[in-house]
Design an enzyme around this catalytic site. Structure first.
Site, mmCIF file in Angstrom:
data_model
loop_
_atom_site.group_PDB
_atom_site.id
_atom_site.type_symbol
_atom_site.label_atom_id
_atom_site.label_comp_id
_atom_site.label_asym_id
_atom_site.label_seq_id
_atom_site.Cartn_x
_atom_site.Cartn_y
_atom_site.Cartn_z
ATOM 1 N N TYR A 8 1.335 -9.545 -2.662
ATOM 2 C CA TYR A 8 1.801 -8.179 -2.494
ATOM 3 C C TYR A 8 0.862 -7.344 -1.623
ATOM 4 C CZ TYR A 8 3.112 -3.356 -3.354
ATOM 5 O OH TYR A 8 3.440 -2.029 -3.177
ATOM 6 N N LYS A 34 1.575 -5.822 2.204
ATOM 7 C CA LYS A 34 1.537 -4.390 2.519
ATOM 8 C C LYS A 34 0.511 -4.104 3.609
ATOM 9 C CE LYS A 34 3.669 -1.621 0.847
ATOM 10 N NZ LYS A 34 5.030 -1.137 1.163
HETATM 11 N N1 LIG Z 1 5.603 2.037 -7.424
HETATM 12 C C1 LIG Z 1 4.367 2.331 -7.024
HETATM 13 O O1 LIG Z 1 3.472 2.642 -7.832
HETATM 14 C C2 LIG Z 1 4.026 2.263 -5.573
HETATM 15 C C3 LIG Z 1 4.958 1.866 -4.612
HETATM 16 N N2 LIG Z 1 4.595 1.827 -3.280
HETATM 17 C C4 LIG Z 1 5.548 1.436 -2.245
HETATM 18 O O2 LIG Z 1 6.655 2.322 -2.307
HETATM 19 C C5 LIG Z 1 7.840 1.658 -1.873
HETATM 20 C C6 LIG Z 1 8.919 1.851 -2.907
HETATM 21 O O3 LIG Z 1 8.421 1.307 -4.101
HETATM 22 P P1 LIG Z 1 9.189 1.541 -5.498
HETATM 23 O O4 LIG Z 1 10.143 2.661 -5.333
HETATM 24 O O5 LIG Z 1 8.166 1.594 -6.567
HETATM 25 O O6 LIG Z 1 9.977 0.153 -5.638
HETATM 26 P P2 LIG Z 1 11.487 -0.127 -6.051
HETATM 27 O O7 LIG Z 1 11.571 -1.584 -6.279
HETATM 28 O O8 LIG Z 1 11.912 0.799 -7.129
HETATM 29 O O9 LIG Z 1 12.286 0.280 -4.730
HETATM 30 C C7 LIG Z 1 12.337 -0.568 -3.621
HETATM 31 C C8 LIG Z 1 13.751 -0.503 -3.058
HETATM 32 O O10 LIG Z 1 13.822 -1.365 -1.935
HETATM 33 C C9 LIG Z 1 15.011 -2.128 -2.041
HETATM 34 N N3 LIG Z 1 14.844 -3.421 -1.381
HETATM 35 C C10 LIG Z 1 14.059 -4.443 -1.780
HETATM 36 N N4 LIG Z 1 14.205 -5.476 -0.951
HETATM 37 C C11 LIG Z 1 15.108 -5.092 0.001
HETATM 38 C C12 LIG Z 1 15.673 -5.714 1.122
HETATM 39 N N5 LIG Z 1 15.378 -6.973 1.437
HETATM 40 N N6 LIG Z 1 16.550 -5.015 1.880
HETATM 41 C C13 LIG Z 1 16.889 -3.750 1.548
HETATM 42 N N7 LIG Z 1 16.387 -3.094 0.477
HETATM 43 C C14 LIG Z 1 15.513 -3.776 -0.272
HETATM 44 C C15 LIG Z 1 15.246 -2.320 -3.533
HETATM 45 O O11 LIG Z 1 16.608 -2.599 -3.793
HETATM 46 C C16 LIG Z 1 14.791 -0.977 -4.085
HETATM 47 O O12 LIG Z 1 15.861 -0.076 -4.183
HETATM 48 C C17 LIG Z 1 7.450 0.189 -1.655
HETATM 49 O O13 LIG Z 1 7.288 -0.051 -0.272
HETATM 50 C C18 LIG Z 1 6.113 0.047 -2.383
HETATM 51 O O14 LIG Z 1 5.304 -0.933 -1.774
HETATM 52 C C19 LIG Z 1 3.328 2.178 -2.880
HETATM 53 C C20 LIG Z 1 2.383 2.564 -3.801
HETATM 54 C C21 LIG Z 1 2.660 2.637 -5.201
HETATM 55 C C1 LIG Z 2 -1.713 -5.290 -19.675
HETATM 56 C C2 LIG Z 2 -2.778 -4.256 -19.390
HETATM 57 C C3 LIG Z 2 -3.953 -4.881 -18.654
HETATM 58 C C4 LIG Z 2 -2.179 -3.099 -18.598
HETATM 59 O O1 LIG Z 2 -3.124 -2.059 -18.522
HETATM 60 C C5 LIG Z 2 -1.742 -3.552 -17.203
HETATM 61 C C6 LIG Z 2 -1.326 -2.387 -16.338
HETATM 62 C C7 LIG Z 2 -0.746 -2.909 -14.996
HETATM 63 C C8 LIG Z 2 0.685 -3.402 -15.218
HETATM 64 C C9 LIG Z 2 -0.839 -1.790 -13.945
HETATM 65 C C10 LIG Z 2 -2.309 -1.324 -13.762
HETATM 66 C C11 LIG Z 2 -2.448 -0.855 -12.314
HETATM 67 C C12 LIG Z 2 -1.023 -0.924 -11.763
HETATM 68 C C13 LIG Z 2 -0.870 -1.035 -10.246
HETATM 69 C C14 LIG Z 2 -1.536 0.145 -9.508
HETATM 70 O O2 LIG Z 2 -0.970 1.368 -9.944
HETATM 71 C C15 LIG Z 2 -1.378 -0.006 -8.000
HETATM 72 C C16 LIG Z 2 -0.007 -0.396 -7.535
HETATM 73 C C17 LIG Z 2 0.364 -0.055 -6.265
HETATM 74 C C18 LIG Z 2 1.614 -0.480 -5.691
HETATM 75 O O3 LIG Z 2 1.828 -0.396 -4.479
HETATM 76 C C19 LIG Z 2 2.631 -1.135 -6.544
HETATM 77 C C20 LIG Z 2 2.324 -1.076 -8.017
HETATM 78 C C21 LIG Z 2 0.839 -1.305 -8.359
HETATM 79 C C22 LIG Z 2 0.460 -2.730 -7.969
HETATM 80 C C23 LIG Z 2 0.654 -1.060 -9.894
HETATM 81 C C24 LIG Z 2 1.394 -2.136 -10.712
HETATM 82 C C25 LIG Z 2 1.092 -2.079 -12.225
HETATM 83 C C26 LIG Z 2 -0.410 -2.125 -12.501
HETATM 84 C C27 LIG Z 2 -1.003 -3.447 -12.064
#
Ligand SMILES: NC(=O)C1=CN([C@@H]2O[C@H](COP(=O)(O)OP(=O)(O)OC[C@H]3O[C@@H](n4cnc5c(N)ncnc54)[C@H](O)[C@@H]3O)[C@@H](O)[C@H]2O)C=CC1
Ligand SMILES: CC(C)[C@@H](O)CC[C@@H](C)[C@H]1CC[C@H]2[C@@H]3[C@H](O)CC4=CC(=O)CC[C@]4(C)[C@H]3CC[C@]12C
Length: 369
Positions: free
Chosen positions: A159, A163
């Site tokens: 992952y 990214k």
């Molecule tokens: N959730 C988090 O804590 C963080 C997320 N991000 C980034 O933010 C973005 C969105 O993440 P989330 O909303 O958490 O994930 P999510 O899984 O909820 O949303 C991702 C969306 O992309 C769509 N998708 C996946 N593969 C696809 C494909 N092949 N073609 C078209 N659509 C596709 C999925 O259907 C989904 O709706 C990602 O790029 C992720 O890397 C960055 C930092 C933290």
């Molecule tokens: C089971 C325990 C050890 C529990 O504390 C595990 C938590 C774990 C699932 C989360 C801890 C940190 C999170 C990640 C972090 O917020 C950074 C991220 C950035 C992204 O782009 C995608 C999500 C994630 C990797 C996020 C995922 C969940 C954790 C690993």
């Protein structure tokens, strides 16, 4: 006559627009982008909630497509003024293969870039991640770091590797000539752990606690701080960056920006309790209940079980060697680069972000019972 914001009606494309972050970006654009004429929502899985958006003044076009299919991406991008590319496989739990993660996150991003170049779309905002930076494989803390902090960004997990490569492609594409002869202008936004309405991991923790009689058991020391950011503020930063990228191309083009707001620095588990506590859960232990080496053993056991069971069933526990390592390493950001470069200020206070998240968790939890 110069186009005024009222007269200018632009086409925006949001990839991954039905995801956790994507939905908030879609709704934020409809609420706060006056230049919007058409909003294209591109996703592999379209949400039923999109239908309710089609009754407003802005044309909302739902496009079911796959970013790994270049022709589908090109068709969706053609004619768009700006692309906000959030689509991705956010998998640190072993659901998808490394190849699939790379195909979606890297090749998918390559397809978006090439579609912009071929069709003449000039502005691209990419949703990157804190994980592009760290935590690294050596467990080095990143304490109140910013976009210029020197840090050994070494990754092995599919992952963060995907990214990091995708972000590099986006930044290197800045300045490429697009169809029509103008330059492509790109930037990348790096959210830390996003929380808020729609955060499935938060919902999973809540349901786990309900199953354990209202208890969650501390696994990570409270001293290990994680920076978190509210999804509404991440969405707002995307909207603002997309708007200002045109006016401030020379300053913003090719830049990265951490996503930040007033959310407090806490351990991942203590931060989650800000929402799960008011929902009736309690975190047991002022210190981790198990020694770290036991957690390492259990995480490794989970990884082995996932591998053994894969032919029969997908076993995806929260605890695995990677999630334990990330959760156990301090990663906090302190920066004002987005404020300096394009006037970003969080739209939602910590108190508001917390209240909104609590209400969502309560609703999600009640639907689980
Ligand atoms: N959730 C988090 O804590 C963080 C997320 N991000 C980034 O933010 C973005 C969105 O993440 P989330 O909303 O958490 O994930 P999510 O899984 O909820 O949303 C991702 C969306 O992309 C769509 N998708 C996946 N593969 C696809 C494909 N092949 N073609 C078209 N659509 C596709 C999925 O259907 C989904 O709706 C990602 O790029 C992720 O890397 C960055 C930092 C933290
Ligand atoms: C089971 C325990 C050890 C529990 O504390 C595990 C938590 C774990 C699932 C989360 C801890 C940190 C999170 C990640 C972090 O917020 C950074 C991220 C950035 C992204 O782009 C995608 C999500 C994630 C990797 C996020 C995922 C969940 C954790 C690993």
């Amino acid at each position: 006559m110069a186009d005024s914001a009222q007269a200018q009606k632009l086409v925006y494309l949001v990839t991954g627009g039905c995801g956790f972050l994507g939905e908030h970006v879609v709704r934020m654009l409809l609420q706060r982008e006056p230049r919007l004429g058409e909003l294209r929502v591109f996703d592999r899985h379209l949400g039923p909630w999109l239908e309710e958006l089609k009754t407003g003044p802005v044309r909302v076009t739902a496009i079911q497509g796959d970013v790994t299919e270049a022709h589908e991406v090109a068709a969706a991008v053609a004619g768009a003024h700006v692309v906000i590319h959030t689509a991705g496989l956010v998998d640190v739990f072993g659901r998808a293969s490394p190849e699939t993660i790379h195909e979606v996150n890297v090749q998918g991003t390559r397809n978006v870039i090439e579609a912009c170049v071929q069709t003449g779309t000039q502005f691209l905002v990419y949703t990157s991640s804190m994980e592009v930076v760290g935590p690294n494989t050596k467990g080095h803390p990143f304490y109140r770091g910013n976009e210029d902090t020197l840090y050994e960004a070494v990754h092995r997990h599919p992952y963060p590797c995907s990214k990091a490569l995708a972000e590099r492609l986006v930044l290197e594409a800045n300045g490429r000539e697009v169809h029509g002869g103008l330059p492509l202008v790109t930037c990348a936004l790096r959210p830390t752990g996003i929380y808020g309405e729609g955060h499935q991991i938060m919902r999973d923790f809540y349901r786990q606690g309900l199953r354990l009689g209202g208890w969650l058991f501390r696994a990570i020391p409270a001293s290990v701080e994680h920076g978190r950011v509210y999804v509404g503020n991440v969405a707002w930063m995307h909207v603002l960056a997309a708007r200002e990228l045109e006016r401030r191309a020379a300053l913003m083009g090719g830049q990265v920006y951490f996503c930040y707001d007033g959310s407090p620095y806490k351990s991942y588990e203590d931060f989650n309790m800000e929402f799960l506590g008011p929902c009736g859960l309690q975190l047991v232990g002022a210190r981790p209940l198990l020694p770290y080496w036991v957690l390492v053993f259990l995480a490794a056991l989970n990884a082995l079980l996932q591998w053994l069971l894969r032919p029969l069933v997908l076993y995806v526990p929260l605890l695995n060697p990677y999630t334990l390592a990330v959760a156990s390493t301090t990663f906090t950001v302190s920066t004002d680069k987005a404020q300096r470069h394009f006037g970003y200020e969080p739209l939602f206070s910590w108190e508001d972000s917390r209240t909104r998240t609590i209400l969502w968790v309560q609703a999600a939890g009640s639907s689980a019972q």
